[in-house]
Design a protein around this motif. Structure first.
Motif, PDB file in Angstrom:
ATOM      1  N   ASP A 122       9.159  -2.600   6.402  1.00  0.00           N
ATOM      2  CA  ASP A 122       9.831  -2.276   5.139  1.00  0.00           C
ATOM      3  C   ASP A 122      11.276  -2.777   5.210  1.00  0.00           C
ATOM      4  OD1 ASP A 122      11.271  -0.396   6.577  1.00  0.00           O
ATOM      5  OD2 ASP A 122      10.288   1.345   5.684  1.00  0.00           O
ATOM      6  N   GLU A 146      13.990  -1.364   5.783  1.00  0.00           N
ATOM      7  CA  GLU A 146      14.751  -0.810   6.896  1.00  0.00           C
ATOM      8  C   GLU A 146      14.118  -1.155   8.242  1.00  0.00           C
ATOM      9  OE1 GLU A 146      13.781   0.957   4.227  1.00  0.00           O
ATOM     10  OE2 GLU A 146      15.694   1.188   3.185  1.00  0.00           O
ATOM     11  N   TRP A 161       0.814  -1.218   0.000  1.00  0.00           N
ATOM     12  CA  TRP A 161       0.000   0.000   0.000  1.00  0.00           C
ATOM     13  C   TRP A 161       0.846   1.266   0.000  1.00  0.00           C
ATOM     14  CZ3 TRP A 161       0.211   3.863   3.623  1.00  0.00           C
ATOM     15  CH2 TRP A 161       0.859   3.557   4.834  1.00  0.00           C
ATOM     16  N   TYR A 213      11.606 -11.321   1.689  1.00  0.00           N
ATOM     17  CA  TYR A 213      10.449 -12.191   1.470  1.00  0.00           C
ATOM     18  C   TYR A 213      10.680 -13.070   0.233  1.00  0.00           C
ATOM     19  CZ  TYR A 213       5.416 -13.291   1.178  1.00  0.00           C
ATOM     20  OH  TYR A 213       4.190 -13.908   1.126  1.00  0.00           O
ATOM     21  N   LEU A 244       8.909  -9.877   6.594  1.00  0.00           N
ATOM     22  CA  LEU A 244       7.675 -10.373   7.188  1.00  0.00           C
ATOM     23  C   LEU A 244       7.987 -11.171   8.455  1.00  0.00           C
ATOM     24  CD1 LEU A 244       6.660  -9.482   4.377  1.00  0.00           C
ATOM     25  CD2 LEU A 244       5.115 -11.438   4.409  1.00  0.00           C
ATOM     26  N   MET A 249       3.772   1.819  -1.298  1.00  0.00           N
ATOM     27  CA  MET A 249       4.718   1.979  -2.401  1.00  0.00           C
ATOM     28  C   MET A 249       4.235   3.052  -3.378  1.00  0.00           C
ATOM     29  SD  MET A 249       5.947  -1.967  -3.077  1.00  0.00           S
ATOM     30  CE  MET A 249       7.068  -1.511  -4.416  1.00  0.00           C
ATOM     31  N   LEU A 288       5.961  -7.411  -5.916  1.00  0.00           N
ATOM     32  CA  LEU A 288       6.215  -6.044  -5.458  1.00  0.00           C
ATOM     33  C   LEU A 288       6.827  -5.997  -4.064  1.00  0.00           C
ATOM     34  CD1 LEU A 288       4.312  -5.490  -7.879  1.00  0.00           C
ATOM     35  CD2 LEU A 288       3.278  -3.672  -6.530  1.00  0.00           C
ATOM     36  N   GLU A 289       6.406  -6.919  -3.202  1.00  0.00           N
ATOM     37  CA  GLU A 289       6.770  -6.871  -1.788  1.00  0.00           C
ATOM     38  C   GLU A 289       8.023  -7.678  -1.473  1.00  0.00           C
ATOM     39  OE1 GLU A 289       4.325  -8.364  -3.297  1.00  0.00           O
ATOM     40  OE2 GLU A 289       3.608 -10.174  -2.265  1.00  0.00           O
ATOM     41  N   TRP A 290       8.811  -8.015  -2.490  1.00  0.00           N
ATOM     42  CA  TRP A 290       9.942  -8.927  -2.296  1.00  0.00           C
ATOM     43  C   TRP A 290      10.919  -8.448  -1.238  1.00  0.00           C
ATOM     44  CZ3 TRP A 290      15.067  -7.646  -2.783  1.00  0.00           C
ATOM     45  CH2 TRP A 290      15.367  -6.445  -3.437  1.00  0.00           C
ATOM     46  N   PHE A 291      11.084  -7.146  -1.094  1.00  0.00           N
ATOM     47  CA  PHE A 291      12.120  -6.581  -0.214  1.00  0.00           C
ATOM     48  C   PHE A 291      11.649  -6.432   1.227  1.00  0.00           C
ATOM     49  CE2 PHE A 291       9.424  -3.324  -1.908  1.00  0.00           C
ATOM     50  CZ  PHE A 291       9.169  -2.515  -0.822  1.00  0.00           C
ATOM     51  N   MET A 292      10.359  -6.707   1.462  1.00  0.00           N
ATOM     52  CA  MET A 292       9.816  -6.488   2.798  1.00  0.00           C
ATOM     53  C   MET A 292      10.278  -7.591   3.753  1.00  0.00           C
ATOM     54  SD  MET A 292       5.975  -5.064   1.926  1.00  0.00           S
ATOM     55  CE  MET A 292       5.530  -4.856   3.660  1.00  0.00           C
ATOM     56  N   THR A 337       5.250  -1.222   8.232  1.00  0.00           N
ATOM     57  CA  THR A 337       4.395  -0.566   7.237  1.00  0.00           C
ATOM     58  C   THR A 337       2.942  -0.762   7.620  1.00  0.00           C
ATOM     59  OG1 THR A 337       4.322  -2.555   5.879  1.00  0.00           O
ATOM     60  CG2 THR A 337       6.056  -0.952   5.387  1.00  0.00           C
ATOM     61  N   TYR A 354       4.517  -6.790   9.261  1.00  0.00           N
ATOM     62  CA  TYR A 354       5.032  -6.307   7.985  1.00  0.00           C
ATOM     63  C   TYR A 354       5.938  -5.095   8.183  1.00  0.00           C
ATOM     64  CZ  TYR A 354       1.233  -9.333   6.545  1.00  0.00           C
ATOM     65  OH  TYR A 354       0.409 -10.415   6.394  1.00  0.00           O
ATOM     66  N   ASP A 373      15.519  -8.400 -10.110  1.00  0.00           N
ATOM     67  CA  ASP A 373      14.547  -7.955  -9.123  1.00  0.00           C
ATOM     68  C   ASP A 373      13.312  -8.835  -9.253  1.00  0.00           C
ATOM     69  OD1 ASP A 373      16.124  -5.778  -8.249  1.00  0.00           O
ATOM     70  OD2 ASP A 373      15.484  -4.601  -9.972  1.00  0.00           O
ATOM     71  N   PRO A 374      12.879  -9.440  -8.159  1.00  0.00           N
ATOM     72  CA  PRO A 374      11.689 -10.292  -8.257  1.00  0.00           C
ATOM     73  C   PRO A 374      10.462  -9.501  -8.737  1.00  0.00           C
ATOM     74  CG  PRO A 374      12.825 -10.687  -6.185  1.00  0.00           C
ATOM     75  CD  PRO A 374      13.459  -9.469  -6.801  1.00  0.00           C
ATOM     76  N   VAL A 375       9.553 -10.172  -9.413  1.00  0.00           N
ATOM     77  CA  VAL A 375       8.358  -9.467  -9.897  1.00  0.00           C
ATOM     78  C   VAL A 375       7.331  -9.245  -8.786  1.00  0.00           C
ATOM     79  CG1 VAL A 375       8.628 -10.232 -12.296  1.00  0.00           C
ATOM     80  CG2 VAL A 375       7.228 -11.607 -10.732  1.00  0.00           C
TER      81      VAL A 375
END
Lengths: 411, 411
Positions: free
Chosen positions: B367, B369, A312, B298, B316, A314, B310-314, B373, B365, B306-308
């Motif tokens: 980010d 850093e 959300w 994740y 969890l 991003m 969107l949330e790959w860098f988060m 989020t 969840y 870069d993975p497709v």
């Protein structure tokens, strides 16, 4: 004629820094020297036809899957440039390649369209939605108008009718209905249909008057003017739904719906709808803009809860593309300084954050602080569409503003 | 007996700062004074039974939808605490409430289980997957073992057999097959079945020997030892798939699969499998750890694209929960200082970043850093499961390590 050519510009409001001329040049350069060449050079599948969608920062293909949404949109975009910018044979060839690929491989005998295919055209996935069909028809219609091919246009019109029927009952495309599902409607459907009607009918009102009115009526149910909010899902009567889905805001979607409606408001000469459409863009920008780090949030919750969508926070390219044109269109209509300021705010952010100065094309996905989380230029939902469409629409509108300024002797 | 009670601990390796005792107290406090009370106080739907899943930071319900995954998992967790920690009637009541809700509302006559329901139990959504069924059976089995209810255990066993059959051909649960889909298998399926067999059979080997072996054989196809990588999707023969799906790494999933396998390696007394399972945890942690900002990504792409997603860098919560227990289990088996260090690294990160010092429970969840989020404690995929399971497994294993240390005269 483009829809925004209907606007009667008022020359008084044009004294800006940067000048309209400077901006026009910037959009022209960005589109025709930096974005279009990237896709023309890297996305074409010379062997099997159609386009590679998944492209790295430098244009290498990192996945050969072909997504019908993006095939149809790219075919429409190149057709549109051929028709409205310059009749370059290569642009027509590119458009034809995408449409041939789609017709040959993506279309099922029952009119449904596969969502994704292998490079050679074998089907991979079928959504239980109508959007693959919408963008298939968009591609056909774009090419049909560019070439005057009556057969293609017939097919596009028939496709639109079929989609219209499905949109009335999504169970027809395999979406199961369960007893606990709240009765609701999604903004995505009337808004995409409203744009598709403009694309297929080339802005003609009469043959589509009822459908246009129905789409606008349905979109209006999502607009809650008292709160200055556009809800993504509402009850069929427009009342709010409970729960996270009912509170969901998608500012980019709402801004896009705003300018889709504005195009019809201009064609219908409907002043009240012009005002509402302008407000939808403004309100959605206001609610969606991140005051802390800049940029438009992808999703928000109307009551301030954290949205359940992980991404959300991003900043995605496409809401910013919609906002560029949405604000500039507002400004061209109203001459209002606040519309210009909003345009310049999203302009500065977008060109600074999304545009890749080294390799051309725009990034798609930034974190909240505007750092790219992916440097890909193409991805399963990002093709040659939102960026070139916004750049082209803004460029052509800036040209009109520039002409108007020049003829008024302001420069 | 818990599976890790099978480990023959070596007392030599226990001299740490913080001491094992301090850690045991920390896990005990976190679980029984900070996490469990949050869910016990806020998640119960006293009116319709079952649990609210969507809870804010302070425990308010922000959406009343009930997700079957989370209903079944929470019922299993409370049953397990009743059985293995303390026979508190309230814990059994809570478990029973979830199981009753599921049996009454979520189960279809054909054995399929709805994915989500209204608070009152009307169905909202049905996935074309087998996971709702898996967690339904998990809840039943947990309660069956806690109470000795033979009927429930029978139902769980029958459910497991049915899921096993479906897992051989997902077309049976409505997943359409298209000609361009690559032949592939997903790690998620054999790994979840392997855990479900342990849960339903309470670790018994004999009745499930063939199924256990098949799951392990299938998981091994995802483990590419030469590269020290675990691929989320591979061809049925274990060869790599092309494209982004084929390169996808899901470190949290792989770590979870590692300790699921380790449990069976312990029960089977299979030293080679013990070594492989330990390595899977280590390799996946190594590849998944973010050296710049800490925490486990994740998703990753095996070749560095870069993975497709969107949330790959988060970051969890659940991959960190799996890593906590995965490393501690490794350490209990090997006594290796590197396993302890990895455990402490993820321990420090998790307690510092996910645990909410003010209101109890963990965030889900972050980010890149490590800023939350979302401050929600419960969400459509986050319930009372990964956090309490990891805290409980670590706590019980730390108790064994502590006893062993004490009896060896080390403290």
């Amino acid at each position: 004629m483009l829809t925004h050519d209907l606007i009667e510009l008022s020359p008084a409001a044009q004294a800006h820094e940067p000048t309209v001329r400077e901006l026009r040049v910037q959009y022209e350069t960005e589109l025709f020297e930096r974005v279009l060449p990237f896709w023309q050079q890297h996305s074409l599948d010379q062997r099997h036809g159609g386009y590679f969608n998944c492209l790295t920062r430098t244009g290498a293909c990192y996945d050969t899957t072909k997504y019908s949404w993006l095939q149809g949109r790219q075919a429409w975009m190149f057709s549109t440039f051929f028709r409205h910018v310059e009749q370059k044979p290569v642009w027509l060839d590119i458009a034809q390649s995408g449409v041939s690929f789609l017709r040959q491989h993506a279309l099922r005998p029952d009119g449904r369209v596969f969502f994704s295919l292998t490079a050679k055209g074998k089907p991979i996935y079928q959504q239980r939605k109508i959007f693959s069909e919408c963008f298939y028809v968009m591609g056909l219609a774009g090419l049909g108008h560019a070439t005057g091919d009556a057969h293609l246009l017939d097919e596009a019109r028939t496709g639109l009718e079929q989609i219209w029927a499905w949109s009335q009952d999504l169970a027809e495309v395999g979406r199961p209905v369960h007893g606990g599902q709240p009765e609701s409607q999604a903004l995505a459907i009337p808004m995409i249909l409203l744009n598709l009607i403009e694309v297929v009918g080339d802005g003609e009102v009469d043959p589509y008057r009822n459908a246009i009115d129905e789409c606008i009526t349905r979109i209006k149910r999502h607009i809650h003017t008292g709160e200055r909010k556009v809800y993504e899902h509402v009850r069929p009567d427009g009342h709010l739904l409970t729960g996270a889905d009912g509170r969901l805001l998608n500012p980019g979607h709402a801004i896009e719906a705003g300018w889709f409606m504005q195009h019809w408001a201009l064609r219908l000469g409907d002043r009240e709808l012009q005002q509402l459409s302008a407000d939808v863009v403004r309100w959605s920008y206001e609610v969606g803009w991140d005051d802390e780090h800049g940029g438009l949030f992808y999703f928000l919750d109307a009551e301030g809860y954290d949205p359940v969508q992980l991404e959300w926070f991003m900043k995605l390219w496409w809401p910013h593309c919609e906002a560029l044109y949405g604000h500039l269109l507002n400004y061209a209509i109203t001459g209002d300084a606040a519309d210009w300021e909003a345009f310049m705010e999203v302009h500065d952010y977008s060109f600074r954050r999304f545009s890749d100065p080294d390799h051309g094309g725009w990034y798609g996905y930034l974190d909240r602080e505007a750092r790219p989380t992916s440097t890909s230029k193409g991805a399963p939902y990002k093709g040659f569409f939102h960026v070139p469409r916004a750049l082209w629409l803004c460029w052509s509108l800036l040209r009109r503003l520039e002409d108007c300024t020049l003829s008024s002797g302001d420069r």
